[in-house]
Design a protein around this motif. Structure first.
Motif, PDB file in Angstrom:
ATOM      1  N   GLY A  84       0.783  -1.225   0.000  1.00 56.07           N
ATOM      2  CA  GLY A  84       0.000   0.000   0.000  1.00 56.07           C
ATOM      3  C   GLY A  84       0.813   1.271   0.000  1.00 56.07           C
ATOM      4  O   GLY A  84       0.355   2.301  -0.500  1.00 56.07           O
ATOM      5  N   LEU A  85       2.028   1.254   0.560  1.00 58.74           N
ATOM      6  CA  LEU A  85       2.892   2.409   0.461  1.00 58.74           C
ATOM      7  C   LEU A  85       3.497   2.467  -0.944  1.00 58.74           C
ATOM      8  O   LEU A  85       3.496   1.475  -1.669  1.00 58.74           O
ATOM      9  N   ARG A  86       4.000   3.618  -1.307  1.00 55.51           N
ATOM     10  CA  ARG A  86       4.523   3.770  -2.681  1.00 55.51           C
ATOM     11  C   ARG A  86       5.700   2.829  -2.909  1.00 55.51           C
ATOM     12  O   ARG A  86       6.695   2.861  -2.187  1.00 55.51           O
ATOM     13  N   SER A  87       5.576   2.013  -3.948  1.00 50.29           N
ATOM     14  CA  SER A  87       6.607   1.032  -4.277  1.00 50.29           C
ATOM     15  C   SER A  87       7.266   1.301  -5.624  1.00 50.29           C
ATOM     16  O   SER A  87       8.102   0.511  -6.073  1.00 50.29           O
ATOM     17  N   GLY A  88       6.901   2.399  -6.293  1.00 54.77           N
ATOM     18  CA  GLY A  88       7.474   2.745  -7.581  1.00 54.77           C
ATOM     19  C   GLY A  88       6.992   4.116  -8.008  1.00 54.77           C
ATOM     20  O   GLY A  88       6.121   4.720  -7.367  1.00 54.77           O
ATOM     21  N   PRO A  89       7.496   4.638  -9.132  1.00 58.39           N
ATOM     22  CA  PRO A  89       7.175   6.015  -9.542  1.00 58.39           C
ATOM     23  C   PRO A  89       5.829   6.168 -10.242  1.00 58.39           C
ATOM     24  O   PRO A  89       5.326   7.285 -10.361  1.00 58.39           O
TER      25      PRO A  89
END
Length: 343
Positions: A84-89
């Protein structure tokens, strides 16, 4: 090692879980696969067979190292991971939307070298995605056999209840775990989330049970100064220097009485609190891991529990100071004895 149930007999877990944020180089100190396998060996020998990770730890490398460390013994272990947290751009590489969850879980399974995840948790609340979309997608992952059980992490009470209600109302897979910050110097969990957990059958998995290392022990001056060190924004704060010092003094007293370390006492206190199923321990050495394992298999007595309860009791927030005056119909009121100034 003692085991406890998540939810209503949903998943049997050991009372300690090994956190794997340090399993790979990155923002955290880390080692290699051989070191990780050695840590897993020690854990399994002690009956600790649950390992917690996340897709954002070291950019996914922690999951890769864990998968390699568990090779050949996956059937003996439990994997807990978070999404759920940002894992890519990209615009879809964050949050709890259907598109992100489906892609993220497939990536997790590949990195972990497994066909299923024992416990999948939402790493943070996503206010921009309808909760129904999220819970329906999670239910589909369970039905597909990719996930066994579901949980969340760092949710507020209303957020957790909203997600659980959506699942129960529509017959989807319910939540059975909440990964939370809880320690002798951080007892906010007890006000809303602990009673909710009791009411809804949602067990607590505790992260940072030693208050970001501030309760590890050593000299009072050294331990008290740890919260002054530079920490990331998600590190638990210390609201009250006097509270920290009271807790450190109480830990020292109880440690001397019991012949245990301050850290072992702090962990054991948590294991006697309602809803707590497992403590997620993060370690940097074999000695630290073995010491933490020794926090299990025994219990603090009532007098020592009261000493720690009183030393760590925070101020009572509204509306609980008011509800305490009328306890007859509130059996799930928080489990904090207010300090004398608030009685």
């Amino acid at each position: 090692m003692q085991r406890r149930w998540l939810g209503d007999h949903a998943l049997s877990v050991p009372v300690l879980t090994l956190g794997t944020a340090s399993f790979a180089p990155g923002a955290w100190s880390g080692g290699d696969v051989a070191e990780a396998r050695r840590m897993v060996d020690i854990c399994l020998d002690a009956g600790l067979n649950m390992f917690d990770t996340a897709d954002v730890y070291s950019g996914g490398n922690a999951e890769r190292v864990l998968g390699q460390a568990l090779a050949g013994r996956r059937d003996r272990t439990l994997i807990s991971t978070k999404v759920g947290l940002r894992s890519g751009p990209g615009p879809d590489e964050v949050g709890a939307s259907r598109r992100h969850l489906l892609a993220a879980v497939d990536g997790m399974l590949q990195r972990l070298q497994t066909d299923y995840i024992d416990l999948l948790q939402l790493h943070s609340f996503d206010a921009l995605t309808p909760v129904e979309e999220t819970m329906e997608t999670l239910d589909g992952l369970v039905r597909a056999g990719k996930v066994r059980q579901l949980g969340v992490s760092n949710f507020a009470g209303w957020q957790l209840m909203k997600a659980q209600s959506a699942a129960l109302h529509r017959g989807w897979q319910p939540l059975v775990a909440h990964q939370v910050y809880y320690s002798l110097i951080g007892r906010d969990y007890e006000w809303e989330l602990m009673p909710l957990g009791l009411d809804q059958g949602i067990s607590a998995l505790v992260w940072s049970p030693l208050g970001w290392g501030r309760l590890r022990g050593g000299t009072a001056a050294a331990a008290g100064a740890r919260h002054q060190e530079q920490t990331p924004p998600y590190a638990p704060p210390v609201y009250d220097e006097a509270l920290l010092q009271r807790v450190l003094a109480a830990l020292g007293d109880v440690a001397r009485d019991t012949g245990r370390s301050e850290a072992q006492v702090a962990l054991n206190w948590l294991l006697q609190r309602p809803t707590v199923a497992s403590l997620i321990i993060g370690v940097s050495s074999e000695a630290q891991l073995r010491s933490n394992i020794e926090a299990t298999g025994w219990c603090l007595d009532d007098a020592h529990m009261r000493r720690l309860d009183e030393a760590s009791a925070p101020s009572v927030p509204y509306p609980y100071w008011h509800q305490r005056a009328f306890p007859e119909r509130n059996p799930l009121l928080p489990f904090i004895d207010p300090p004398a100034a608030h009685r």
